[in-house]
Structures are given as C-alpha cells and as structure tokens.
Write a protein that holds these residues in place. Structure first.
Motif, PDB file in Angstrom:
ATOM      1  N   LEU A   3      -7.389  -6.544  -6.060  1.00  0.00           N
ATOM      2  CA  LEU A   3      -6.987  -5.287  -5.434  1.00  0.00           C
ATOM      3  C   LEU A   3      -5.504  -5.251  -5.137  1.00  0.00           C
ATOM      4  O   LEU A   3      -4.889  -4.181  -5.144  1.00  0.00           O
ATOM      5  CB  LEU A   3      -7.786  -5.089  -4.139  1.00  0.00           C
ATOM      6  N   LEU A   4      -4.913  -6.392  -4.851  1.00  0.00           N
ATOM      7  CA  LEU A   4      -3.487  -6.424  -4.561  1.00  0.00           C
ATOM      8  C   LEU A   4      -2.680  -6.074  -5.802  1.00  0.00           C
ATOM      9  O   LEU A   4      -1.689  -5.339  -5.734  1.00  0.00           O
ATOM     10  CB  LEU A   4      -3.103  -7.810  -4.045  1.00  0.00           C
ATOM     11  N   GLU A   5      -3.115  -6.589  -6.931  1.00  0.00           N
ATOM     12  CA  GLU A   5      -2.399  -6.297  -8.166  1.00  0.00           C
ATOM     13  C   GLU A   5      -2.524  -4.831  -8.553  1.00  0.00           C
ATOM     14  O   GLU A   5      -1.614  -4.252  -9.149  1.00  0.00           O
ATOM     15  CB  GLU A   5      -2.926  -7.183  -9.306  1.00  0.00           C
ATOM     16  N   SER A   6      -3.649  -4.222  -8.196  1.00  0.00           N
ATOM     17  CA  SER A   6      -3.867  -2.827  -8.587  1.00  0.00           C
ATOM     18  C   SER A   6      -3.251  -1.832  -7.618  1.00  0.00           C
ATOM     19  O   SER A   6      -3.225  -0.636  -7.902  1.00  0.00           O
ATOM     20  CB  SER A   6      -5.380  -2.554  -8.699  1.00  0.00           C
ATOM     21  N   TYR A   7      -2.760  -2.327  -6.472  1.00  0.00           N
ATOM     22  CA  TYR A   7      -2.191  -1.407  -5.482  1.00  0.00           C
ATOM     23  C   TYR A   7      -0.892  -0.820  -6.017  1.00  0.00           C
ATOM     24  O   TYR A   7      -0.020  -1.529  -6.521  1.00  0.00           O
ATOM     25  CB  TYR A   7      -1.932  -2.135  -4.171  1.00  0.00           C
ATOM     26  N   ARG A   8      -0.750   0.488  -5.871  1.00  0.00           N
ATOM     27  CA  ARG A   8       0.455   1.200  -6.279  1.00  0.00           C
ATOM     28  C   ARG A   8       0.880   2.140  -5.173  1.00  0.00           C
ATOM     29  O   ARG A   8       0.041   2.784  -4.543  1.00  0.00           O
ATOM     30  CB  ARG A   8       0.232   1.996  -7.569  1.00  0.00           C
ATOM     31  N   ALA A   9       2.180   2.219  -4.932  1.00  0.00           N
ATOM     32  CA  ALA A   9       2.698   3.148  -3.935  1.00  0.00           C
ATOM     33  C   ALA A   9       2.426   4.569  -4.386  1.00  0.00           C
ATOM     34  O   ALA A   9       2.325   4.865  -5.588  1.00  0.00           O
ATOM     35  CB  ALA A   9       4.188   2.930  -3.729  1.00  0.00           C
ATOM     36  N   ASN A  10       2.334   5.450  -3.425  1.00  0.00           N
ATOM     37  CA  ASN A  10       2.014   6.850  -3.718  1.00  0.00           C
ATOM     38  C   ASN A  10       3.309   7.650  -3.834  1.00  0.00           C
ATOM     39  O   ASN A  10       3.858   8.115  -2.846  1.00  0.00           O
ATOM     40  CB  ASN A  10       1.134   7.415  -2.599  1.00  0.00           C
ATOM     41  N   ASP A  15       7.622   2.469   0.403  1.00  0.00           N
ATOM     42  CA  ASP A  15       6.345   1.819   0.699  1.00  0.00           C
ATOM     43  C   ASP A  15       6.637   0.567   1.516  1.00  0.00           C
ATOM     44  O   ASP A  15       7.576  -0.181   1.222  1.00  0.00           O
ATOM     45  CB  ASP A  15       5.613   1.434  -0.586  1.00  0.00           C
ATOM     46  N   GLU A  16       5.827   0.345   2.572  1.00  0.00           N
ATOM     47  CA  GLU A  16       6.088  -0.752   3.496  1.00  0.00           C
ATOM     48  C   GLU A  16       5.852  -2.114   2.853  1.00  0.00           C
ATOM     49  O   GLU A  16       6.454  -3.108   3.272  1.00  0.00           O
ATOM     50  CB  GLU A  16       5.211  -0.609   4.749  1.00  0.00           C
ATOM     51  N   MET A  17       4.999  -2.176   1.835  1.00  0.00           N
ATOM     52  CA  MET A  17       4.711  -3.464   1.216  1.00  0.00           C
ATOM     53  C   MET A  17       5.531  -3.701  -0.043  1.00  0.00           C
ATOM     54  O   MET A  17       6.070  -4.800  -0.245  1.00  0.00           O
ATOM     55  CB  MET A  17       3.220  -3.580   0.880  1.00  0.00           C
ATOM     56  N   LEU A  18       5.664  -2.692  -0.895  1.00  0.00           N
ATOM     57  CA  LEU A  18       6.270  -2.890  -2.202  1.00  0.00           C
ATOM     58  C   LEU A  18       7.766  -2.610  -2.174  1.00  0.00           C
ATOM     59  O   LEU A  18       8.234  -1.653  -1.557  1.00  0.00           O
ATOM     60  CB  LEU A  18       5.601  -1.975  -3.234  1.00  0.00           C
ATOM     61  N   GLN A  19       8.528  -3.452  -2.868  1.00  0.00           N
ATOM     62  CA  GLN A  19       9.947  -3.204  -3.064  1.00  0.00           C
ATOM     63  C   GLN A  19      10.134  -2.237  -4.222  1.00  0.00           C
ATOM     64  O   GLN A  19       9.180  -1.870  -4.916  1.00  0.00           O
ATOM     65  CB  GLN A  19      10.670  -4.525  -3.367  1.00  0.00           C
ATOM     66  N   ALA A  20      11.357  -1.818  -4.417  1.00  0.00           N
ATOM     67  CA  ALA A  20      11.636  -0.863  -5.494  1.00  0.00           C
ATOM     68  C   ALA A  20      11.254  -1.434  -6.851  1.00  0.00           C
ATOM     69  O   ALA A  20      10.886  -0.692  -7.771  1.00  0.00           O
ATOM     70  CB  ALA A  20      13.114  -0.477  -5.469  1.00  0.00           C
ATOM     71  N   THR A  21      11.302  -2.752  -6.988  1.00  0.00           N
ATOM     72  CA  THR A  21      10.943  -3.387  -8.262  1.00  0.00           C
ATOM     73  C   THR A  21       9.440  -3.414  -8.491  1.00  0.00           C
ATOM     74  O   THR A  21       8.983  -3.765  -9.579  1.00  0.00           O
ATOM     75  CB  THR A  21      11.474  -4.830  -8.285  1.00  0.00           C
ATOM     76  N   GLY A  22       8.661  -3.114  -7.444  1.00  0.00           N
ATOM     77  CA  GLY A  22       7.205  -3.140  -7.555  1.00  0.00           C
ATOM     78  C   GLY A  22       6.575  -4.403  -7.027  1.00  0.00           C
ATOM     79  O   GLY A  22       5.349  -4.482  -6.890  1.00  0.00           O
ATOM     80  N   SER A  23       7.385  -5.426  -6.729  1.00  0.00           N
ATOM     81  CA  SER A  23       6.844  -6.665  -6.172  1.00  0.00           C
ATOM     82  C   SER A  23       6.702  -6.543  -4.662  1.00  0.00           C
ATOM     83  O   SER A  23       7.391  -5.751  -4.017  1.00  0.00           O
ATOM     84  CB  SER A  23       7.758  -7.848  -6.517  1.00  0.00           C
ATOM     85  N   TRP A  28       4.634  -9.537   3.353  1.00  0.00           N
ATOM     86  CA  TRP A  28       3.356  -8.979   2.896  1.00  0.00           C
ATOM     87  C   TRP A  28       2.645  -9.938   1.950  1.00  0.00           C
ATOM     88  O   TRP A  28       1.418  -9.981   1.904  1.00  0.00           O
ATOM     89  CB  TRP A  28       3.588  -7.636   2.222  1.00  0.00           C
ATOM     90  N   THR A  29       3.409 -10.705   1.198  1.00  0.00           N
ATOM     91  CA  THR A  29       2.785 -11.713   0.329  1.00  0.00           C
ATOM     92  C   THR A  29       2.040 -12.742   1.158  1.00  0.00           C
ATOM     93  O   THR A  29       0.916 -13.145   0.839  1.00  0.00           O
ATOM     94  CB  THR A  29       3.865 -12.400  -0.531  1.00  0.00           C
ATOM     95  N   GLU A  30       2.678 -13.164   2.270  1.00  0.00           N
ATOM     96  CA  GLU A  30       2.021 -14.116   3.170  1.00  0.00           C
ATOM     97  C   GLU A  30       0.777 -13.494   3.796  1.00  0.00           C
ATOM     98  O   GLU A  30      -0.267 -14.149   3.910  1.00  0.00           O
ATOM     99  CB  GLU A  30       3.003 -14.556   4.258  1.00  0.00           C
ATOM    100  N   LEU A  31       0.879 -12.227   4.199  1.00  0.00           N
ATOM    101  CA  LEU A  31      -0.279 -11.538   4.759  1.00  0.00           C
ATOM    102  C   LEU A  31      -1.401 -11.449   3.732  1.00  0.00           C
ATOM    103  O   LEU A  31      -2.579 -11.639   4.056  1.00  0.00           O
ATOM    104  CB  LEU A  31       0.120 -10.129   5.222  1.00  0.00           C
ATOM    105  N   ALA A  32      -1.045 -11.170   2.475  1.00  0.00           N
ATOM    106  CA  ALA A  32      -2.050 -11.036   1.427  1.00  0.00           C
ATOM    107  C   ALA A  32      -2.847 -12.315   1.250  1.00  0.00           C
ATOM    108  O   ALA A  32      -4.065 -12.291   1.051  1.00  0.00           O
ATOM    109  CB  ALA A  32      -1.373 -10.642   0.112  1.00  0.00           C
ATOM    110  N   VAL A  33      -2.174 -13.459   1.368  1.00  0.00           N
ATOM    111  CA  VAL A  33      -2.860 -14.737   1.191  1.00  0.00           C
ATOM    112  C   VAL A  33      -3.850 -14.973   2.324  1.00  0.00           C
ATOM    113  O   VAL A  33      -5.010 -15.325   2.108  1.00  0.00           O
ATOM    114  CB  VAL A  33      -1.832 -15.881   1.122  1.00  0.00           C
TER     115      VAL A  33
END
Length: 816
Positions: A3-10, A15-23, A28-33
């Motif tokens: 689900l994390l890989e499929s998440y896309r900003a609207n 977006d609070e999690m994704l950077q402009a590059t999409g990563s 948030w990476t630590e939270l995801a783990v």
C-alpha cells in the motif's frame, strides 16, 4: 500489493509524506516501518485499536461514526519547520492580545481609522458590558487557537482564530494518549515533543491571572455548559488534566462580593474560571437573558475584580473573519513588523471595492458570515440561482460577509478501509500566555476531510482527527513541575451529587435486571426452548411467574429487547446508556477505570445488537459478559473512589435501588402460595437473582418461604438482604455534610421501613392467607415497604439534591 508503494498524492499540491520527487520523507519512512503501512490487515487492526482505546477513555462516539473519529497515523512536522511556525504563532497571539486590549480600552484602532468600527461594534462577540473589564496581568488574551493549512508551496496559512472558547485541548491530549499507545515503539524512539508542558503552562497562566485578593493559592474551576453540549468531553478532559473541578452555571452564585460554588456543605469561593461557555451566555442578567447555562451577576463580579474569567468576556470579537483583512496593517502599526504567518486572503464586504470583487467572483470563493452563526458557503457548489440569492443577501448587509480565496490544502496519508488515501489536512494549534510572551503546544489537533477532492478553507474540528507529532532532534529535558492550582470546589455541588446518585441507581438497576434476566433465561432454556418439554409443567408455571416479575420490574417486552434495546425504558442497554451520560457529567469525580468498564459494557451490547437476535433462548453468554462489566464497576466504586460526599451519595443510590428492586421482586414472586414444585423453582430463581442461593442451601436445606424471607429481608449479614441495605443507607446518609434543610422526614421514612422489618415474623408468613392464597401479611408489608422506599427516594432528592431551576425573563414575566 504494498500500500505504501501504491500511495500517490492527490494533485500537484503539497503532500505531508511525499517529496516532490515522489519518495517518502525520512520521518515518514520510519513511521511506515513501525506502523506496517504496506499491509492492509495491519492498518485495519490499528484502526480497530484506536476505536477501542477511544471508548476506553470515555470519548464520545457513535455506532454510525457520528462521534469523534481518530486516524491511527499522525501528522509529522520536523523540528526546524515547527520552530518557524511556533515563532509566527507567538507573534500572532501577541498581536491579537494587543488588539483586544485596545478594543476594550482606549479604542485607538477605531478612532485612528486603522480598523473600521463596523468590524468591531457590529460584531456579536463585542460585549459593551465588558468594557474595561480586564484580566489581571500583562495579557488580556490568555489562550487562543488557530486553524492552519499548508498551501501548495508548503507555506502555512491561517484560516481562522478562535479566542472566545478555544476548543480541542482535551481532544489533543486524548488523541496523543491513544496514538502514542498504538505506535508505542515509534513514539518512544522518535523523540516527539510532549504536549503535557502546555497544560502546565496553562495552569500557571490561570494562577497568575487570579485576583490579587486570592493570595498565593487561588481557587479555580472549569465552567462548562453541561453534559449535553457537543464539547462536553473536551471540557471534562481538560478539567481532569488541570486537576480542576468542572462546574456549570447553575453550580455558581454571586453574593457578598464574590463568586461562590454551591456544595452540599454550603458554598465555597471561586477566584478563577476557565470558561467553556460562550461569553454572551455567561450572564443572563446583563448579557443574553435567554441563557440557561450562565450565572446571574457573573459579569458584575468580573467587573469588580471578584473573579477572573478566562478568556476575558468579549474576546470573541477577535474571531470576526473580517479582522483577517486588516491584521497585516495592524501588525505594522502596533508592532512595527510584518505579520509572519499570513491569513487566507480575505475580502470584507463592508468595503465597497472588496464587496464588488466578492459578488463578481462568488463562483470561486468561500463566503462566510462575520458573525459565525451560519456555515461557510463554497461558491463553486452553488447553482446560478443560489449565487444570485447569496449576492442579494450580501448587498443588503455587506458588512456581515467576507469572501475568502480557497486554499489548496496539503494532503496526508490517512487510513481508509484498509488502504492509504490522501486527505486534505488542516491543523488546530494552541497558544497560552507565558512569561513575556506565549507558549505554543508542541502539536495540536489535525483534521482530515472525508472527501479527498474537498477544498480546504473551512475551519473547525469536524472530520477525522489526527494527532500531530513535532519531531525533535534532541531528547526533551524533564519539565519543571508546577505547584498545582487549588481547586475551587473542595466538596461536591448538588448537580454533581445528583449525577452520582443517579449513576449508583442505574448501575444497580442494570445489575439487578441482568441477574433476573439470567434466572429467567435459564428457566426459558430448560422449560420453554427445549424440544419435548411438557406443556403445563411446574417449570412452565414457574417461568410464567418469573416473566411476570421481570416485566413488572423492567418493561413488558421480549427478552432480547430487555437486553439490547437502548430505546426501551428499563432495559439493560437503556441503563448503560444513561450510566454513560451520568458518568460523563461527573468525570472529574471518577477514575479512568470507570470508562474501561463502561466501554466493555457498550461493546458487548453493540455486538449483541449486531446479531439482531429475535429468539429468547441462548442469552446466557451475553448476560454473563454484561454481569462481568457491572461487577467491575461495583469493584471500582468500592476500591478506587475517594470516600467523599459524592461517593456516599453514589452508594445511597446503589443501596436504595437494590432495596427497591428486591422488594418489588419478592412482591411479584412469593406473596402468592403455589404448588410445592412451582414454589420451589420460583424461590430458587429469586435466590439466584439475588446471589444468595449458596448460602440458602447451606443454611436452610429444607427450603421454605419463611427461610427465604429471613435471608433476603432480615439477615443483616447478607449484603443482598433488605436489612443490610437499610443499615448501609443510614450510615451513608449520616456521613453526608450538615444539612440546611431538615432531614426529619427522610429519617422517619427510613425508620418506618426498619420498623416494618422488625414486625415481620418469617415463621408466620404462611400463617395468613386470603381467598386467592395470598400471603396477606407478607404482601401488605412488602407493599408498605415499596411505598415508603419510593417516598424515601423523593425525600433524599429534596433534602440533598435540590438544584436551582433556570428561569428567563419574557414580556409576560419570569419563565421556567
């Protein structure tokens, strides 16, 4: 699928999690783990855990999701970014404080033309009666909140300020406690800033704002509208955090130059009130005469300095959205600096040019009334006709409207049905006067809208909440513990006493109903539901008697409804729902364990309702679980509550209800002679329902109604016997504070029931019967007891729990 890989900003916004590059950003990476964001089953489990923990804290919720909802994933804010935002919020609070001091002081902002007078003098939040009614100390605005969003370029924008009754402090702490438990490992490792120091700062600010006559230990309380108000939990939780009692307007009286809190022992002075009641509703004498939540004379008491009210009366004038238009100008004039935190671009229609702009652009603006009495209007959702109608309303009263440019708020990953979706996010922050400036809570209450396409721009606490984590680079030092405020109420008010009395009665009523239902359900399974059970047997006859007793003491309805129908007066669910309401009204008198037991009961009933059971058989399991929860509550009452006047009244309610239910049950079951087999089954069930069957079998192996009467009515060593209840009642009533009104009638009724017990000879209960085989003496005695116990309830209410009745003035005179 991850689900994390499929998440896309609207959309292209922030977006609070994704950077402009999409990563994903590092935090948030630590939270995801730790939160296993890639696994749907983990997300669903955490969502269920959140619901359970909210219920265990007593947070109001609805089965259809209409209560407080919390997402398990927090909003993460880096320390450097928060530091800039914190400074801007402090500056904004200081500016609003300066404006407030001027508006109720010299009013130079109005006379100089810096601020149009219509914005102030025409706003309902401006209270003329509060002119020059200030708060001791350097700050007039003691605490405030601001609703923020992050726009498309990542900068923060203020949507609205709340200064009359800043709501959400209690929810902020409740959310933190839940999410930090759900993500305990990550929370400990993340060095997230704590929110507790903010409440310490608030307590210190209240102490410093007290009148000088209060001395070093001012009496303080939280003034709330009551348990039916939507913010009741917020007020109650805040009062618990501060260690202050929760009072309502009817609990207070202004007399002899002071504000007093009514209590069972007389009255006690209150020096500081943290206000949860809208300012205009605090005093029906000088402000809103229709108010039923205020205290007559409270404004006069504040005017004379007898009490400090926080926030000061009239602070709501700062909530006028038209003020946002002029804040940059005011910042330059009052502080000689630019406003660091911009507001949403706002056009006040009282200005002709701005009004023309708003009307010409209704289709793309958010339109708000300056009074706040109407919900914001999203212009792009209106039809042409609706826009024309709105334009006409604005033209008729232009100063009453503003138009705001919508803000494309940032999105945050939010759990929805086991997946991650982007939701538009706003943030409510809190500031409190501290030292030379203000302190800002390190976090707040986040809010995400249910529609991912919804435009932001509407402030408030609706939608799904999110905890807000400010991530620190270094561990926080241990906060300095402040000397606590002195509560304004050492004993208990008649209003709170009445709720505790009611809570005791309802808890006992629920237990008595469950026990009788268990006895009836057991007989039902044995003699009615079992295939091949003979019709007209003693078991069937005994079941009929027991059903009659159950219906007479609860309600005439099928057994499943008597368990789970919350709308049925007398059902278990009806009792539990009202127990929750009574407990919510006196949260500051109870321990957190009470909510654990109540939430267990509610979950059991909710599962039972979901089964949609329509048959009487098989109820034993659910009734057993309900009994467990009720016994837990009784244990909490006995082992965790302080033995003060409130506890004694709770116990009075329990003992009185147990006595009444016992008498009513015996009157419906054993006053009539029946054939031996039927009588034995009925007696056995009555003893089971009153938790005395083991003792009875050991002491009276031969059985008999006289022996049953001895054990359930006369035995002072049996905690289920009537004599035990009456002795306990006498002890608890004697422990209550000295009475203003006489207790002669109360004590006389109690003594009369005791006299009836003394006159009852268990050996002779079978000796007198009438033509229909009724045990006359027993029936008459129980009937007399039932009547006197009912009168005793009325008398206890009159003597100990009498409360003032709210009235209001109309053209015809005073109205109740």
């Amino acid at each position: 699928m991850d689900l994390l890989e499929s998440y896309r900003a609207n959309g292209p916004g922030h977006d609070e999690m994704l950077q402009a590059t999409g990563s994903a950003r590092a935090a948030w990476t630590e939270l995801a783990v730790h939160a296993h964001l890639g696994q749907a089953d983990e997300l669903l489990a955490r969502q269920a855990d959140v619901v359970a923990l909210l219920q265990d804290q007593g947070v109001p919720y609805g089965e259809s999701g209409d209560g407080w909802q919390l997402d398990p994933l927090p909003v993460l804010v880096e320390e450097a970014e928060w530091h800039r935002l914190e400074g801007a919020l402090c500056q904004r609070s200081e500016l609003l404080d300066q404006v407030l001091a001027d508006l109720y002081g010299d009013r130079r902002l109005l006379t100089s033309g810096l601020l149009p007078p219509e914005i102030v003098l025409g706003h309902p939040g401006f209270l003329r009666g509060a002119d020059h009614v200030g708060t001791p100390g350097r700050r007039q605005l003691l605490h405030a909140s601001a609703d923020l969003v992050r726009n498309a370029d990542g900068a923060w924008t203020v949507l609205a300020d709340t200064t009359d009754v800043p709501a959400g402090l209690g929810y902020a702490m409740a959310d933190r406690r839940v999410v930090s438990e759900i993500l305990a490992g990550l929370y400990r490792q993340s060095r997230t800033r704590r929110v507790g120091p903010f409440f310490q700062a608030l307590a210190l600010a209240l102490r410093e704002a007290a009148p000088s006559a209060a001395g070093d230990a001012p009496h303080a309380a939280v003034l709330a509208p009551g348990p039916s108000d939507p913010s009741a939990f917020d007020h109650a939780y805040l009062s618990a955090m501060l260690g202050l009692p929760l009072v309502q307007g009817s609990d207070l009286v202004v007399a002899d130059g002071h504000v007093w809190s009514r209590s069972l022992g007389g009255r006690e002075r209150v020096d500081v009130l943290l206000r949860g009641v809208p300012a205009a509703s605090t005093d029906p004498l000088e402000l809103d005469r229709t108010s039923r939540v205020g205290t007559p004379g409270l404004l006069h008491a504040a005017r004379t300095g007898a009490v400090t009210i926080v926030n000061t009366l009239g602070a709501g004038v700062l909530e006028n959205p038209a003020l946002l238009t002029y804040l940059p100008r005011l910042s330059r004039a009052l502080r000689d600096e630019e406003l660091a935190l911009p507001s949403a671009l706002t056009y006040w229609c009282g200005d002709r040019a701005m009004c023309s702009h708003v009307i010409a652009n209704l289709g793309r603006l958010v339109v708000r009334s300056t009074s706040g009495h109407e919900p914001p209007v999203l212009g792009w959702l209106l039809s042409l006709g609706e826009r024309a109608d709105l334009a006409a309303r604005i033209s008729a009263h232009p100063s009453a409207w503003v138009g705001q440019e919508p803000v494309e708020a940032s999105t945050t990953p939010t759990v929805s049905e086991g997946s991650l979706v982007p939701r538009r996010t706003s943030l409510r922050t809190f500031a409190v006067a501290a030292g030379e400036g203000y302190a800002v809570m390190s976090g707040g209450v986040g809010r995400v809208g249910p529609d991912p396409q919804a435009a932001a721009g509407i402030p408030g606490l609706s939608g799904t909440a999110k905890d807000v984590w400010v991530l620190a680079s270094e561990p926080e030092t241990a906060p300095v513990l402040l000397q606590p405020l002195r509560p304004g109420v050492a004993t208990i008010s008649p209003r709170a006493a009445a709720d505790l009395f009611r809570l005791g009665r309802l808890t006992e009523r629920a237990e008595s109903t469950v026990r009788l239902l268990l006895a009836v359900a057991d007989r039902w399974d044995d003699y009615h539901a079992r295939p091949g059970a003979p019709a007209g047997s003693p078991g069937e006859a005994a079941l009929t008697v027991l059903l009659g007793a159950l219906h007479e003491t609860t309600a005439d309805a099928p057994l499943p409804m008597l368990v789970s129908d919350a709308a049925l007066d007398g059902s278990v669910a009806w009792c539990v729902a009202r127990m929750g309401r009574s407990a919510a009204a006196v949260r500051d008198n109870l321990t957190p364990d009470v909510w654990l037991a109540l939430s267990s009961l509610e979950r059991t009933l909710r599962r039972e309702r979901a089964r949609r059971r329509d048959e009487e058989s098989g109820l034993g399991t659910v009734l057993g679980r309900l009994l467990e929860g009720l016994l837990a509550l009784h244990g909490i009452y006995a082992e965790s509550l302080v033995r003060d006047a409130g506890w004694h009244l709770l116990e009075v309610g329990r003992r009185l209800e147990r006595a009444q239910r016992l008498v009513a049950t015996l009157e419906a079951t054993v006053t009539e002679r029946r054939e031996a087999a039927v009588a034995e089954l009925v007696s056995e069930s009555v003893l089971i329902a009153n938790e005395s069957i083991i003792t009875f079998r050991r002491r009276h192996p031969g059985g008999g109604v006289g022996e049953l009467v001895q054990l359930l009515l006369l035995d002072r060593s049996n905690p289920r016997a009537l004599a035990y209840q009456l002795d306990s009642l006498a002890g608890h009533l004697a422990a209550l504070p000295a009475l203003v009104t006489g207790a002669a009638g109360r004590d006389q009724l109690l003594q009369e029931v005791l006299d009836l017990l003394d006159e009852l000879d268990p050996a002779r209960v079978d000796g007198h019967q009438d033509a229909v085989a009724r045990r006359v003496q027993l029936a008459q005695t129980l009937e007399s007891m039932r009547w006197r116990l009912g009168e005793l309830t009325t008398e206890i209410t009159r003597v100990h729990l009498a409360q003032p009745v709210p009235v209001r003035w109309s053209e015809e005179g005073w109205e109740r």
